[in-house]
Structure formats: structure tokens, C-alpha cells
Write a protein that holds these residues in place. Structure first.
Motif, PDB file in Angstrom:
ATOM      1  N   ASP A   1      68.090  66.155 -54.028  1.00  0.00           N
ATOM      2  CA  ASP A   1      68.067  67.349 -54.881  1.00  0.00           C
ATOM      3  C   ASP A   1      67.547  68.584 -54.141  1.00  0.00           C
ATOM      4  OD1 ASP A   1      68.580  68.587 -57.385  1.00  0.00           O
ATOM      5  OD2 ASP A   1      66.445  68.522 -57.878  1.00  0.00           O
ATOM      6  N   VAL A   2      67.667  68.620 -52.830  1.00  0.00           N
ATOM      7  CA  VAL A   2      67.221  69.776 -52.039  1.00  0.00           C
ATOM      8  C   VAL A   2      68.424  70.666 -51.757  1.00  0.00           C
ATOM      9  CG1 VAL A   2      66.274  70.490 -49.823  1.00  0.00           C
ATOM     10  CG2 VAL A   2      65.279  68.551 -51.024  1.00  0.00           C
ATOM     11  N   PHE A   3      68.277  71.960 -52.013  1.00  0.00           N
ATOM     12  CA  PHE A   3      69.399  72.889 -51.859  1.00  0.00           C
ATOM     13  C   PHE A   3      68.964  74.093 -51.023  1.00  0.00           C
ATOM     14  CE2 PHE A   3      72.409  76.197 -53.055  1.00  0.00           C
ATOM     15  CZ  PHE A   3      73.607  75.500 -53.057  1.00  0.00           C
ATOM     16  N   PRO A   4      69.455  74.214 -49.773  1.00  0.00           N
ATOM     17  CA  PRO A   4      69.071  75.330 -48.896  1.00  0.00           C
ATOM     18  C   PRO A   4      69.838  76.609 -49.257  1.00  0.00           C
ATOM     19  CG  PRO A   4      69.868  73.425 -47.636  1.00  0.00           C
ATOM     20  CD  PRO A   4      70.290  73.247 -49.056  1.00  0.00           C
ATOM     21  N   ALA A   5      69.346  77.313 -50.261  1.00  0.00           N
ATOM     22  CA  ALA A   5      70.097  78.446 -50.818  1.00  0.00           C
ATOM     23  C   ALA A   5      70.230  79.611 -49.842  1.00  0.00           C
ATOM     24  CB  ALA A   5      69.436  78.914 -52.107  1.00  0.00           C
ATOM     25  N   ALA A   6      69.450  79.628 -48.769  1.00  0.00           N
ATOM     26  CA  ALA A   6      69.574  80.705 -47.784  1.00  0.00           C
ATOM     27  C   ALA A   6      70.714  80.468 -46.800  1.00  0.00           C
ATOM     28  CB  ALA A   6      68.257  80.861 -47.013  1.00  0.00           C
ATOM     29  N   ASP A   7      71.383  79.349 -46.905  1.00  0.00           N
ATOM     30  CA  ASP A   7      72.449  79.009 -45.965  1.00  0.00           C
ATOM     31  C   ASP A   7      73.701  79.834 -46.256  1.00  0.00           C
ATOM     32  OD1 ASP A   7      73.083  76.565 -43.923  1.00  0.00           O
ATOM     33  OD2 ASP A   7      74.870  77.139 -45.054  1.00  0.00           O
ATOM     34  N   LEU A   8      74.147  80.607 -45.277  1.00  0.00           N
ATOM     35  CA  LEU A   8      75.284  81.500 -45.489  1.00  0.00           C
ATOM     36  C   LEU A   8      76.582  80.735 -45.726  1.00  0.00           C
ATOM     37  CD1 LEU A   8      74.547  84.263 -42.819  1.00  0.00           C
ATOM     38  CD2 LEU A   8      74.068  84.300 -45.281  1.00  0.00           C
ATOM     39  N   ALA A   9      76.733  79.582 -45.087  1.00  0.00           N
ATOM     40  CA  ALA A   9      77.951  78.807 -45.277  1.00  0.00           C
ATOM     41  C   ALA A   9      78.056  78.277 -46.702  1.00  0.00           C
ATOM     42  CB  ALA A   9      78.015  77.654 -44.277  1.00  0.00           C
ATOM     43  N   LEU A  10      76.926  77.919 -47.301  1.00  0.00           N
ATOM     44  CA  LEU A  10      76.964  77.468 -48.690  1.00  0.00           C
ATOM     45  C   LEU A  10      77.421  78.594 -49.610  1.00  0.00           C
ATOM     46  CD1 LEU A  10      73.749  75.279 -49.107  1.00  0.00           C
ATOM     47  CD2 LEU A  10      76.098  74.523 -48.768  1.00  0.00           C
ATOM     48  N   ALA A  11      76.906  79.805 -49.371  1.00  0.00           N
ATOM     49  CA  ALA A  11      77.307  80.945 -50.192  1.00  0.00           C
ATOM     50  C   ALA A  11      78.787  81.249 -50.010  1.00  0.00           C
ATOM     51  CB  ALA A  11      76.466  82.161 -49.830  1.00  0.00           C
ATOM     52  N   ALA A  12      79.258  81.206 -48.763  1.00  0.00           N
ATOM     53  CA  ALA A  12      80.673  81.486 -48.493  1.00  0.00           C
ATOM     54  C   ALA A  12      81.559  80.426 -49.125  1.00  0.00           C
ATOM     55  CB  ALA A  12      80.906  81.547 -46.988  1.00  0.00           C
ATOM     56  N   SER A  13      81.128  79.185 -49.062  1.00  0.00           N
ATOM     57  CA  SER A  13      81.919  78.087 -49.612  1.00  0.00           C
ATOM     58  C   SER A  13      82.054  78.201 -51.127  1.00  0.00           C
ATOM     59  CB  SER A  13      81.281  76.750 -49.241  1.00  0.00           C
ATOM     60  OG  SER A  13      82.040  75.670 -49.742  1.00  0.00           O
ATOM     61  N   LEU A  14      80.947  78.488 -51.801  1.00  0.00           N
ATOM     62  CA  LEU A  14      81.014  78.592 -53.259  1.00  0.00           C
ATOM     63  C   LEU A  14      81.849  79.797 -53.678  1.00  0.00           C
ATOM     64  CD1 LEU A  14      80.124  77.348 -55.914  1.00  0.00           C
ATOM     65  CD2 LEU A  14      78.139  78.874 -55.885  1.00  0.00           C
ATOM     66  N   ALA A  15      81.725  80.908 -52.938  1.00  0.00           N
ATOM     67  CA  ALA A  15      82.540  82.078 -53.250  1.00  0.00           C
ATOM     68  C   ALA A  15      84.022  81.754 -53.119  1.00  0.00           C
ATOM     69  CB  ALA A  15      82.164  83.243 -52.326  1.00  0.00           C
ATOM     70  N   ASP A  16      84.380  81.005 -52.079  1.00  0.00           N
ATOM     71  CA  ASP A  16      85.776  80.616 -51.891  1.00  0.00           C
ATOM     72  C   ASP A  16      86.219  79.641 -52.976  1.00  0.00           C
ATOM     73  OD1 ASP A  16      88.194  80.376 -49.834  1.00  0.00           O
ATOM     74  OD2 ASP A  16      87.675  78.347 -50.490  1.00  0.00           O
ATOM     75  N   LEU A  17      85.378  78.680 -53.278  1.00  0.00           N
ATOM     76  CA  LEU A  17      85.732  77.636 -54.247  1.00  0.00           C
ATOM     77  C   LEU A  17      85.984  78.231 -55.627  1.00  0.00           C
ATOM     78  CD1 LEU A  17      85.915  74.480 -54.558  1.00  0.00           C
ATOM     79  CD2 LEU A  17      83.546  74.576 -55.347  1.00  0.00           C
ATOM     80  N   ARG A  18      85.182  79.215 -55.996  1.00  0.00           N
ATOM     81  CA  ARG A  18      85.282  79.780 -57.342  1.00  0.00           C
ATOM     82  C   ARG A  18      86.000  81.129 -57.380  1.00  0.00           C
ATOM     83  NH1 ARG A  18      79.420  78.216 -60.150  1.00  0.00           N
ATOM     84  NH2 ARG A  18      79.824  75.974 -60.195  1.00  0.00           N
ATOM     85  N   GLY A  19      86.484  81.598 -56.232  1.00  0.00           N
ATOM     86  CA  GLY A  19      87.191  82.864 -56.209  1.00  0.00           C
ATOM     87  C   GLY A  19      86.306  84.049 -56.563  1.00  0.00           C
ATOM     88  N   LEU A  20      85.048  84.010 -56.122  1.00  0.00           N
ATOM     89  CA  LEU A  20      84.125  85.101 -56.430  1.00  0.00           C
ATOM     90  C   LEU A  20      84.456  86.327 -55.580  1.00  0.00           C
ATOM     91  CD1 LEU A  20      80.759  83.093 -56.504  1.00  0.00           C
ATOM     92  CD2 LEU A  20      82.315  83.584 -58.402  1.00  0.00           C
ATOM     93  N   ALA A  21      84.163  87.492 -56.114  1.00  0.00           N
ATOM     94  CA  ALA A  21      84.459  88.741 -55.395  1.00  0.00           C
ATOM     95  C   ALA A  21      83.542  88.922 -54.198  1.00  0.00           C
ATOM     96  CB  ALA A  21      84.315  89.928 -56.345  1.00  0.00           C
ATOM     97  N   ALA A  22      82.340  88.354 -54.240  1.00  0.00           N
ATOM     98  CA  ALA A  22      81.387  88.482 -53.136  1.00  0.00           C
ATOM     99  C   ALA A  22      80.573  87.201 -53.035  1.00  0.00           C
ATOM    100  CB  ALA A  22      80.465  89.677 -53.369  1.00  0.00           C
TER     101      ALA A  22
END
Length: 215
Positions: free
Chosen positions: A154-175
Motif C-alpha cells: 500500500d505504498v504509493f510514491p506520488a512524487a514519481d513523474l512516470a506515475l503522474a504521466a501514466s495516469l494522465a495517459d490512462l485517463r486522458g487527463l489534460a495535464a
């Protein structure tokens, strides 16, 4: 290229529970293939690897780690690391700041100020705090260690840029979501946020055309 290690049975069962809650995450394995189960060695080697991997690509980190492996016993130990001159470590690819951080880590272990075995018995928040107290170790490095060396679910490294980029791509987020927003979004995946992180990295490697498992 080595075969991708399979997800352990207990983690596969947890993934099924996560998928029931998050259909977008469930679709990742259908597109990208089976999730490989990446691990690192616990203790000093895994903590040292966390320093090596800071702010560089996985490929660059793997190259530096191989060069360090040629200089150190297997597994790497703190006293052997402290015996290596700075010039040798720089030739292996470590920057001056990382050399200082790694020496501080090795000294903390040798002097008993940090007991890696004790970390494994601590709850996530306490283990993260103990690691992050070392110079050169932020929350991201501590969370990466818990995820891959201690296999915390249950550990989530929220500062990881690849995680942010991946979720944005997965959900079609604008940023890309920033760290605070990403951590808030990850709350929906509790108590399997670490599994969600592994899936998002897997998705991003697929999107970028990288091998699902190469180290």
C-alpha cells in the motif's frame, strides 16, 4: 533478456480485489501483458540502489549498478562501499552528491544508527520516516525501497513523474496531476496503492515502447 518474474499468488489475489474497484487499472494487463513482479534486495543493497536511481532513467541506473557490482562483494556491504575511493565511485557513474549520500547511508548502517532489519518490522509510515531522515533520502526514495525491497502493498510514491504521466495517459487527463493531486487520487486504491503504482509503471513502459521487464 531475463524472464519476467510472475506476481506472487497473494498479490495476484489482491490485484483481483483492486480490479473490481478500478476497471481502468484492470485493463492495463490486457493491453500491456502480465505485470512483472520487480523486487530489490532488502537492506543496504536496496537502500544503495534507491540512491543510485534518483533522478536518472532506469537504464542509466542499471548501468551504474552493474559497474558498482563489479567493485563490491555480492551482496554489497557498507564497509566495502566505504573502502572505495571517491574517484572510483565517480568512474562508476555516481555524482558527487550521490557519493556523499551513499557514504552517509553506509556510515549510518555501520554505526548502528540505521538498522535495515528493524525497518522490515516497522509500519509503512515509521519505516518511511526512518529512511527519509537520512541525508539524500526523500520520501520518494524511502517509498521506492518499501515497494520493491520490502514488497509493501500500500505504498504509493506520488512524487514519481512516470506515475503522474501514466495516469494522465490512462485517463486522458489534460495535464499530469501534481504530487498532492496524485496522492489524493490514489486514495481510491487503498489498501492496494502499491499494486496500483506497479500497474501504472507497467502501463507507461508499454506506452513508451519499453520492454515489460529488462532487469
Amino acid at each position: 533478456m531475463p524472464d519476467a518474474p510472475p506476481v506472487p499468488p497473494a498479490e495476484r489475489a489482491a490485484l483481483r480485489r483492486l480490479y473490481a474497484r478500478a476497471p481502468d487499472l484492470a485493463a492495463i494487463e490486457r493491453r500491456a501483458g502480465p505485470l512483472p513482479w520487480r523486487t530489490r534486495e532488502a537492506g543496504f543493497p536496496g537502500l544503495l540502489a534507491a540512491i543510485v536511481g534518483q533522478q536518472i532513467s532506469n537504464l542509466a541506473a542499471a548501468a551504474i549498478w552493474r559497474r558498482l557490482g563489479a567493485l563490491l562483494p555480492a551482496p554489497p556491504c557498507p564497509r566495502a562501499f566505504l573502502a572505495l575511493p571517491d574517484a572510483v565511485l565517480r568512474e562508476a557513474g555516481l555524482s558527487r552528491p550521490k557519493i556523499a549520500y551513499a557514504r552517509g547511508l553506509a556510515e549510518a548502517v555501520v554505526e548502528g544508527r540505521l538498522d535495515p532489519d528493524r525497518l522490515a518490522a516497522l509500519p509503512d509510515d515509521q519505516a518511511i520516516a526512518a529512511i527519509a531522515a537520512l541525508k539524500g533520502f526523500g520520501r520518494w526514495s524511502a517509498e521506492i525501497y518499501l515497494l520493491f525491497a520490502l514488497e509493501r502493498r500500500d505504498v504509493f510514491p506520488a512524487a514519481d513523474l512516470a506515475l503522474a504521466a501514466s495516469l494522465a495517459d490512462l485517463r486522458g487527463l489534460a495535464a499530469r496531476p501534481d504530487e498532492r493531486a496524485l496522492r489524493a487520487l490514489a486514495e481510491a486504491w487503498r489498501p492496494w496503492r502499491g499494486l496500483a503504482a506497479r500497474l501504472l509503471w507497467h502501463h507507461w513502459r508499454h506506452v513508451k515502447g519499453r520492454a515489460a521487464f529488462d532487469s
